[in-house]
Scaffold this motif. Structure first.
Motif, mmCIF file in Angstrom:
data_model
loop_
_atom_site.group_PDB
_atom_site.id
_atom_site.type_symbol
_atom_site.label_atom_id
_atom_site.label_comp_id
_atom_site.label_asym_id
_atom_site.label_seq_id
_atom_site.Cartn_x
_atom_site.Cartn_y
_atom_site.Cartn_z
ATOM 1 N N LEU A 1 0.819 -1.212 0.000
ATOM 2 C CA LEU A 1 0.000 0.000 0.000
ATOM 3 C C LEU A 1 0.853 1.263 0.000
ATOM 4 N N GLY A 2 2.165 1.098 -0.077
ATOM 5 C CA GLY A 2 3.062 2.242 -0.102
ATOM 6 C C GLY A 2 3.453 2.754 1.268
ATOM 7 N N ILE A 3 3.188 1.973 2.315
ATOM 8 C CA ILE A 3 3.536 2.368 3.689
ATOM 9 C C ILE A 3 4.810 1.622 4.098
ATOM 10 N N LYS A 4 5.802 2.351 4.518
ATOM 11 C CA LYS A 4 7.076 1.731 4.862
ATOM 12 C C LYS A 4 6.968 0.928 6.161
ATOM 13 N N ALA A 5 7.535 -0.265 6.129
ATOM 14 C CA ALA A 5 7.522 -1.156 7.288
ATOM 15 C C ALA A 5 8.609 -2.195 7.093
ATOM 16 N N SER A 6 9.050 -2.807 8.191
ATOM 17 C CA SER A 6 10.114 -3.797 8.050
ATOM 18 C C SER A 6 10.252 -4.616 9.335
ATOM 19 N N TYR A 7 11.109 -5.628 9.252
ATOM 20 C CA TYR A 7 11.469 -6.445 10.405
ATOM 21 C C TYR A 7 12.847 -6.010 10.910
ATOM 22 N N PHE A 8 13.071 -6.207 12.203
ATOM 23 C CA PHE A 8 14.364 -5.868 12.795
ATOM 24 C C PHE A 8 15.045 -7.157 13.242
ATOM 25 N N ASN A 9 16.337 -7.262 12.976
ATOM 26 C CA ASN A 9 17.100 -8.448 13.334
ATOM 27 C C ASN A 9 18.149 -8.085 14.377
ATOM 28 N N PHE A 10 17.971 -8.581 15.602
ATOM 29 C CA PHE A 10 18.897 -8.255 16.679
ATOM 30 C C PHE A 10 20.192 -9.060 16.611
ATOM 31 N N ASP A 11 20.216 -10.088 15.796
ATOM 32 C CA ASP A 11 21.423 -10.916 15.716
ATOM 33 C C ASP A 11 22.620 -10.128 15.205
ATOM 34 N N ASP A 12 22.359 -9.072 14.428
ATOM 35 C CA ASP A 12 23.456 -8.322 13.819
ATOM 36 C C ASP A 12 23.857 -7.073 14.606
ATOM 37 N N VAL A 13 23.193 -6.813 15.721
ATOM 38 C CA VAL A 13 23.423 -5.552 16.434
ATOM 39 C C VAL A 13 24.874 -5.401 16.869
ATOM 40 N N ASP A 14 25.437 -6.460 17.443
ATOM 41 C CA ASP A 14 26.796 -6.353 17.975
ATOM 42 C C ASP A 14 27.843 -6.148 16.883
ATOM 43 N N GLN B 1 27.323 -4.099 14.242
ATOM 44 C CA GLN B 1 27.141 -2.783 13.617
ATOM 45 C C GLN B 1 28.377 -1.918 13.901
ATOM 46 N N PRO B 2 28.814 -1.099 12.938
ATOM 47 C CA PRO B 2 30.020 -0.274 13.133
ATOM 48 C C PRO B 2 29.980 0.578 14.400
ATOM 49 N N ALA C 1 25.439 4.259 27.144
ATOM 50 C CA ALA C 1 26.138 4.467 25.870
ATOM 51 C C ALA C 1 25.542 3.581 24.773
ATOM 52 N N LEU C 2 25.234 2.345 25.125
ATOM 53 C CA LEU C 2 24.671 1.422 24.144
ATOM 54 C C LEU C 2 23.270 1.873 23.721
ATOM 55 N N ALA C 3 22.483 2.332 24.675
ATOM 56 C CA ALA C 3 21.138 2.814 24.360
ATOM 57 C C ALA C 3 21.199 3.985 23.385
ATOM 58 N N ALA C 4 22.154 4.872 23.598
ATOM 59 C CA ALA C 4 22.306 6.039 22.709
ATOM 60 C C ALA C 4 22.632 5.611 21.286
ATOM 61 N N GLU C 5 23.474 4.586 21.141
ATOM 62 C CA GLU C 5 23.830 4.103 19.800
ATOM 63 C C GLU C 5 22.671 3.328 19.162
ATOM 64 N N LEU C 6 21.963 2.551 19.967
ATOM 65 C CA LEU C 6 20.829 1.805 19.432
ATOM 66 C C LEU C 6 19.774 2.740 18.858
ATOM 67 N N GLN C 7 19.554 3.841 19.533
ATOM 68 C CA GLN C 7 18.500 4.762 19.134
ATOM 69 C C GLN C 7 18.799 5.430 17.783
ATOM 70 N N LYS C 8 20.041 5.357 17.352
ATOM 71 C CA LYS C 8 20.405 5.921 16.047
ATOM 72 C C LYS C 8 20.152 4.946 14.897
ATOM 73 N N MET C 9 19.873 3.679 15.228
ATOM 74 C CA MET C 9 19.748 2.656 14.189
ATOM 75 C C MET C 9 18.386 2.722 13.511
ATOM 76 N N PRO C 10 18.326 2.437 12.221
ATOM 77 C CA PRO C 10 17.047 2.379 11.510
ATOM 78 C C PRO C 10 16.139 1.333 12.148
#
Length: 565
Positions: free
Chosen positions: A378-391, A393-394, A438-447
């Protein structure tokens, strides 16, 4: 003087004559039964969306005769099954009643804790969780098959009925899910739930030492096995459905042997997933309702002037929603079937007890998000999040370097909490609060992540006051909450359930997950449609006010006055 005295006597007599009918009316209004119906994952808009295809005796009866609150919401952030059920039962937030998630990490034992597990009260039969076939990862994580309500930290409305109504009211909770039955039966009632590993309704030694004969007879009746080698077929012609041309959509979960298109076969009774497939269809609710009807007769529910309590939590809408999504042909048909199931239950109650002597309460433990694939169409952006890759991330790799850590900082994610790796923190002499912040601050920047709030910030009040932070705070319990609370962006969620990909997963503070129906129908309640915003914590205090008993011990909600006689 004599005239005044005579007038006074007449007034007193008149008052007595005037109040006598009111006293009789009040006695007539006293219900013999409180029937609390909870539909797992019934989003608030779904009843009106499907109303045209409901019959006269189920949802339509409640919507046309009851006080209907169209803008009712859970106010806590983690909209999961146990959290919502206990909130409905207690009239308070998870911060108070303690059920913050379906699963949390017990810091005292260092092990996961499934909400209603209790090793002190084993099951009365073999019907524990089958690790090889159970699709609910939170149940698989339980460290014991024993069950009780002891982790609920306040009384429930069912407890208050036991306490406040003389004569020994009968109190029961029934559901396919253990957490759906136990939560509503409270500490004082008795609970029965469906064991998929055994194909029977079971209970634990918390409630009784042995099964009543009627339970054994029901379990041996063959009703569960009667669905063998049949299928879940559409109830009506395909063109009568809103999603009649949307069968077999690519974003739906293709469960082995069940498929994405009608008909959905159950297979043989000895099939590996036979009982699981029953719960992924209207059959699970039909079995629950039949068991509840048998219970009403066998236990003499509502047969005298003492107000009894029966909770029936229907689970199939949740299972169907996870696999196919709320905007699917399967959910549409499931609701039509559930409407007929509820109509049958209400007709039975009317025959045995009388709906004119029954307070019927309808709500839901949470709503439901749409499937990302459907939204994208319908043109509405949505997605799944994968926590396996969090650690990996750059930003997190840089954070690990800053702290001088090579190992992973994140131990695990269990909705809605992220847990830090305690072993790594201790080995590197790292301050947990500093790392979490510190981790919470970085997580909040992630898509995909809207907010990441550390428990230390919640504990110390270092969080800006917003609607979302207030919902997270309502979910915060000092001993049970995880290290970082993660709130995903709207229409984002984790879709992986330990190997099973689900199409849809609730658990957010967004309106599609918080919006649920609240309906009260019964003696003295005028039919009304109320659009003001109310909260699910209001329900238990309202039932208490209706019955003229005290609310549950932790209740924080307000009485819904439109639902009082």
């Amino acid at each position: 003087m004599k005239l005044v005295t005579r007038l006074s006597r007449l007034c007193v007599l008149g008052t007595c004559l005037a109040t006598a009918p009111l006293a009789v009316a009040a006695e007539t209004l006293k219900p013999r039964l409180v029937l609390q119906i909870t539909v797992d994952q019934l989003r608030g808009d779904l009843l009106d969306r499907n109303l045209a295809h409901f019959g006269d005796g189920g949802f339509r009866y409640l919507l046309e005769t009851g006080a209907v609150y169209t803008d009712a919401h859970h106010r806590h952030a983690n909209t999961e099954t146990i959290v919502g059920h206990v909130t409905l039962a207690t009239g308070t937030d998870p911060a108070v009643h303690g059920m913050v998630a379906n699963l949390w990490f017990d810091r005292k034992t260092g092990r996961p804790y499934y909400n209603v597990q209790d090793g002190d009260y084993p099951l009365l039969s073999r019907g524990g969780v089958d690790q090889s076939t159970e699709i609910d990862p939170t149940q698989r994580a339980a460290t014991t098959d024993g069950r009780s309500p002891n982790a609920i930290l306040t009384t429930t409305i069912s407890d208050e009925i036991s306490l406040g109504i003389g004569g020994g009211p009968k109190v029961f909770g029934v559901s396919v899910k253990d957490r759906g039955a136990i939560s509503m039966a409270g500490h004082s009632g008795k609970a029965y739930w469906f064991s998929k590993s055994e194909g029977r309704f079971i209970t634990s030694s918390y409630y009784m030492d042995s099964y009543p004969e009627w339970v054994t007879d029901w379990n041996d009746s063959g009703l569960v096995q009667s669905y063998a080698d049949t299928s879940w077929d559409l109830s009506d012609a395909p063109e009568s459905y809103r999603f009649g041309d949307a069968d077999d959509m690519e974003w739906e979960t293709d469960f082995p042997g069940y498929g994405r298109a009608f008909p959905h076969p159950f297979g043989p009774a000895d099939g590996r997933y036979y009982t699981t497939l029953l719960t992924l269809s209207p059959a699970g609710d039909e079995l629950t309702a039949d068991f509840a009807r048998t219970l009403i007769d066998a236990e003499g529910i509502g047969t005298d002037e003492v107000t009894d309590y029966l909770s029936v939590s229907f689970s199939s809408t949740d299972y169907v929603g996870h696999i196919f999504g709320p905007s699917s042909l399967e959910t549409e048909d499931n609701l039509r079937r559930l409407d007929r199931t509820i109509a049958g239950l209400l007709a039975f109650v009317d025959e045995r007890v009388g709906l004119d002597r029954t307070l019927v309460v309808l709500s839901a433990d949470h709503g439901a998000p749409e499937v990302p694939g459907y939204l994208e169409s319908l043109g509405i952006k949505a997605s799944y999040f994968n926590f396996d890759d969090v650690d990996r991330q750059p930003a997190i790799e840089s954070l690990k370097a800053e702290f001088g850590v090579a190992e992973e900082l994140v131990e695990s994610f269990s909705q809605p909490y992220l847990y830090l790796n305690e072993t790594v923190l201790e080995a590197n002499d790292l301050d947990k609060a500093t790392v979490a912040g510190a981790l919470a601050a970085e997580l909040q920047k992630m898509p995909g992540i809207a907010y990441a709030i550390s428990s230390e910030d919640l504990r110390s009040g270092q969080v800006a006051k917003t609607a979302v932070s207030e919902a997270v705070l309502a979910n915060f319990h000092l001993e049970r909450s995880g290290d970082i609370y993660v709130v995903f962006e709207p229409h984002w969620f984790v879709g992986e359930f330990d190997g099973l990909h689900v199409a849809s997963a609730h658990g957010s503070p967004w309106s599609y997950d918080t919006h649920v129906p609240i309906v009260l129908a019964g003696p003295g309640i005028e039919a009304a449609r109320i659009s003001r915003r109310v909260e699910t914590v209001d329900l238990a205090p309202t039932i208490a006010a209706y019955l003229k008993i005290k609310p549950p011990s932790g209740a924080r909600g307000r009485v819904l006055t439109e639902a009082l006689p």
